[in-house]
Design a protein around this motif. Structure first.
Motif, PDB file in Angstrom:
ATOM      1  N   ASP A  74     -22.385  32.453 -21.126  1.00 51.15           N
ATOM      2  CA  ASP A  74     -23.484  32.431 -20.795  1.00 51.15           C
ATOM      3  C   ASP A  74     -23.644  32.640 -19.321  1.00 51.15           C
ATOM      4  O   ASP A  74     -24.613  32.989 -18.719  1.00 51.15           O
ATOM      5  N   VAL A  75     -22.837  31.465 -18.651  1.00 50.31           N
ATOM      6  CA  VAL A  75     -22.958  31.801 -17.201  1.00 50.31           C
ATOM      7  C   VAL A  75     -22.566  32.730 -16.295  1.00 50.31           C
ATOM      8  O   VAL A  75     -23.200  33.355 -15.629  1.00 50.31           O
ATOM      9  N   LEU A  76     -21.371  33.571 -16.991  1.00 48.55           N
ATOM     10  CA  LEU A  76     -20.749  34.374 -16.156  1.00 48.55           C
ATOM     11  C   LEU A  76     -21.552  35.900 -16.557  1.00 48.55           C
ATOM     12  O   LEU A  76     -21.490  36.679 -15.604  1.00 48.55           O
ATOM     13  N   ALA A  77     -22.206  35.914 -17.467  1.00 45.49           N
ATOM     14  CA  ALA A  77     -23.160  37.066 -17.826  1.00 45.49           C
ATOM     15  C   ALA A  77     -24.121  37.363 -16.561  1.00 45.49           C
ATOM     16  O   ALA A  77     -24.373  38.756 -16.510  1.00 45.49           O
ATOM     17  N   TYR A  78     -24.304  36.247 -15.990  1.00 48.09           N
ATOM     18  CA  TYR A  78     -25.514  36.702 -14.951  1.00 48.09           C
ATOM     19  C   TYR A  78     -25.062  36.526 -13.517  1.00 48.09           C
ATOM     20  O   TYR A  78     -25.697  36.651 -12.570  1.00 48.09           O
ATOM     21  N   GLY A  79     -23.789  36.323 -13.280  1.00 49.73           N
ATOM     22  CA  GLY A  79     -23.140  36.156 -12.256  1.00 49.73           C
ATOM     23  C   GLY A  79     -23.751  35.002 -11.322  1.00 49.73           C
ATOM     24  O   GLY A  79     -23.654  35.070 -10.152  1.00 49.73           O
ATOM     25  N   GLY A 104      -9.227  43.001 -12.272  1.00 49.06           N
ATOM     26  CA  GLY A 104      -9.907  43.274 -10.924  1.00 49.06           C
ATOM     27  C   GLY A 104     -11.157  42.451 -10.761  1.00 49.06           C
ATOM     28  O   GLY A 104     -11.819  42.151 -11.886  1.00 49.06           O
ATOM     29  N   GLU A 105     -11.525  42.261  -9.640  1.00 46.89           N
ATOM     30  CA  GLU A 105     -12.717  41.472  -9.245  1.00 46.89           C
ATOM     31  C   GLU A 105     -14.083  41.768  -9.873  1.00 46.89           C
ATOM     32  O   GLU A 105     -14.563  42.927  -9.622  1.00 46.89           O
ATOM     33  N   THR A 106     -14.600  41.129 -10.949  1.00 47.97           N
ATOM     34  CA  THR A 106     -15.817  41.524 -11.675  1.00 47.97           C
ATOM     35  C   THR A 106     -16.688  40.309 -11.899  1.00 47.97           C
ATOM     36  O   THR A 106     -17.924  40.394 -11.610  1.00 47.97           O
ATOM     37  N   LEU A 107     -15.975  39.227 -12.222  1.00 49.90           N
ATOM     38  CA  LEU A 107     -16.799  37.884 -12.446  1.00 49.90           C
ATOM     39  C   LEU A 107     -17.267  36.956 -11.309  1.00 49.90           C
ATOM     40  O   LEU A 107     -16.090  36.847 -10.264  1.00 49.90           O
ATOM     41  N   VAL A 108     -18.308  36.382 -11.080  1.00 44.99           N
ATOM     42  CA  VAL A 108     -18.243  35.287 -10.043  1.00 44.99           C
ATOM     43  C   VAL A 108     -17.950  33.944 -10.348  1.00 44.99           C
ATOM     44  O   VAL A 108     -18.449  33.537 -11.432  1.00 44.99           O
ATOM     45  N   GLU A 109     -17.288  33.288  -9.779  1.00 45.54           N
ATOM     46  CA  GLU A 109     -17.006  31.711  -9.976  1.00 45.54           C
ATOM     47  C   GLU A 109     -18.101  30.879  -9.871  1.00 45.54           C
ATOM     48  O   GLU A 109     -18.169  30.735  -8.500  1.00 45.54           O
ATOM     49  N   ALA A 133     -27.783  40.772 -17.826  1.00 45.06           N
ATOM     50  CA  ALA A 133     -26.482  40.468 -18.481  1.00 45.06           C
ATOM     51  C   ALA A 133     -25.841  41.769 -18.949  1.00 45.06           C
ATOM     52  O   ALA A 133     -24.610  41.728 -19.138  1.00 45.06           O
ATOM     53  N   SER A 134     -26.937  42.864 -19.344  1.00 48.12           N
ATOM     54  CA  SER A 134     -26.083  44.084 -19.984  1.00 48.12           C
ATOM     55  C   SER A 134     -25.299  44.630 -18.967  1.00 48.12           C
ATOM     56  O   SER A 134     -24.040  45.485 -19.363  1.00 48.12           O
ATOM     57  N   PRO A 135     -25.434  45.029 -17.612  1.00 43.48           N
ATOM     58  CA  PRO A 135     -24.423  45.720 -16.834  1.00 43.48           C
ATOM     59  C   PRO A 135     -23.187  44.660 -16.632  1.00 43.48           C
ATOM     60  O   PRO A 135     -22.165  45.228 -16.479  1.00 43.48           O
ATOM     61  N   THR A 136     -23.348  43.454 -16.707  1.00 43.33           N
ATOM     62  CA  THR A 136     -22.119  42.587 -16.529  1.00 43.33           C
ATOM     63  C   THR A 136     -21.337  43.032 -17.629  1.00 43.33           C
ATOM     64  O   THR A 136     -20.089  42.984 -17.448  1.00 43.33           O
TER      65      THR A 136
END
Ligand code: ATP
Ligand code: MG
Length: 332
Positions: free
Chosen positions: A136-141, A170-175, A315-318
């Motif tokens: 839920d959270v990571l899909a939106y950065g 590789g760096e993709t998702l925002v903590e 969410a779709s590009p993530t």
């Protein structure tokens, strides 16, 4: 720094209570002015992890939508949607499960608490819930997640999942960072002030609902469990009184110390009456506005559909990036 993406989810279960309002919903309303965007999701897929009734789930979803709008969420200033309308959440859940440690899920307090309370079935969904929440959270950065204190461990796990994904692929998702309110991050049950006010597993008499009539609120606060002392002060041995001080401070928008000063020597009776009136005033506008909004389900659906479309666009590009990094699907 640019304005953060802010994301939070709320379950369409039961009736939303004072703890949800103070710990979470109040923060959402404020986040609308800071978030770019501020995204709020009614998490119906989480709600099926414990015993539920399908017809009731749909009703509660509309109830929750109307409560959020009544509290001040404005679809023109935020993205408000139903989790199951955006399939990216479930797709991403499975992909992220590949970088989620089983041992980490095993350590989740919420699973331990809630599984102990299930009478019929402890579902795999209840165990897997934190992975869906991470998706839920990571899909939106999202950089910021406004929640109550009880969600600390789940957000820590979300960070761990993002970290592990980024290390491996590789760096993709925002903590994301947890954001709990300074005051009222953990509102306690009025009858059992050692445990949090909660939709599942709290006492009925100890739970104030956002939609409670003023007299019901007065009754519940009037019989709130306190202690054998007389001092209106916060302390570890005075869980009930501490909770009531926090509630009144939030309702009045003042510092808890100011509440302590005002009720110095007043005795518990007068103090409880003041907390009741403060709570009635805090919730009355929401209840009144809710009564206007709730009957028009078509309007609620329209608001949710508009939100889902905006959510999907983020969410779709993530999801596409995560799939690509993991080698899922054709080469891009
Ligand atoms: P359940 O007990 O089924 O998990 P809940 O009461 O926790 O239900 P949720 O929809 O899971 O309700 O939580 C919505 C938000 O409210 C979350 O951000 C959660 O941290 C917050 N919250 C829940 N209970 C409290 C509480 N007692 N005090 C402050 N915040 C709370
Ligand atoms: Mg909860």
């Amino acid at each position: 720094m640019s304005d953060p993406v802010i994301f939070s989810g709320i379950q369409p279960t039961g009736r939303k209570h004072l703890g949800n309002y103070i710990g979470a919903i109040r923060q959402y309303v404020e986040a609308q002015d800071r978030g770019d965007p501020a995204i709020f999701c009614i998490v119906d897929l989480h709600a099926i992890s414990v015993a539920f009734d399908p017809a009731e789930l749909r009703e509660r979803l509309y109830d929750t939508t109307a409560i959020l709008l009544a509290a001040g969420l404005d679809p023109a200033r935020c993205i408000l949607f139903r989790q199951s309308d955006v399939r990216e959440h479930t797709d991403l859940t499975w992909l992220l499960s590949a970088v989620t440690a089983h041992g980490d899920l095993n350590r989740m307090h919420q699973f331990k608490d809630k599984s102990a309370r299930q009478r019929e079935l402890v579902s795999a969904a209840l165990f897997f819930y934190p992975v869906l929440q991470a998706a839920d959270v990571l899909a939106y950065g999202a950089r910021e997640v406004p929640v109550g204190e009880d969600q600390r461990q789940h957000i820590e796990l979300t960070r761990e999942i993002a970290r592990r994904f980024n290390e491996r692929f590789g760096e993709t998702l925002v903590e994301p960072e947890l954001r709990v309110p300074e005051l009222g991050a953990r509102i306690m049950d009025l009858q059992e002030p050692e445990r949090k006010m909660s939709t599942t597993g709290a006492t009925e008499a100890g739970t104030v609902y956002v939609l409670d009539e003023p007299d019901a609120i007065r009754k519940k606060l009037g019989s709130a469990v306190t202690d054998s002392g007389r001092e209106v002060v916060r302390s570890e041995e005075k869980a009930g009184i501490t909770n009531l001080i926090d509630i009144l401070a939030v309702a009045r928008g003042v510092d808890p110390a100011e509440v302590e000063r005002e009720f110095d020597g007043a005795g518990y009776g007068d103090f409880k009456k003041a907390v009741a009136e403060g709570t009635v005033e805090l919730l009355a506008p929401v209840r009144e506005r809710y009564a206007e909004l709730r009957p028009d389900e078509a309007a609620l659906e329209a608001a949710l559909a508009e939100g889902a479309e905006k959510a999907r666009a983020i969410a779709s590009p993530t999801l596409a990036a995560v799939r690509d990094r993991m080698g899922i699907g054709p080469r891009r």
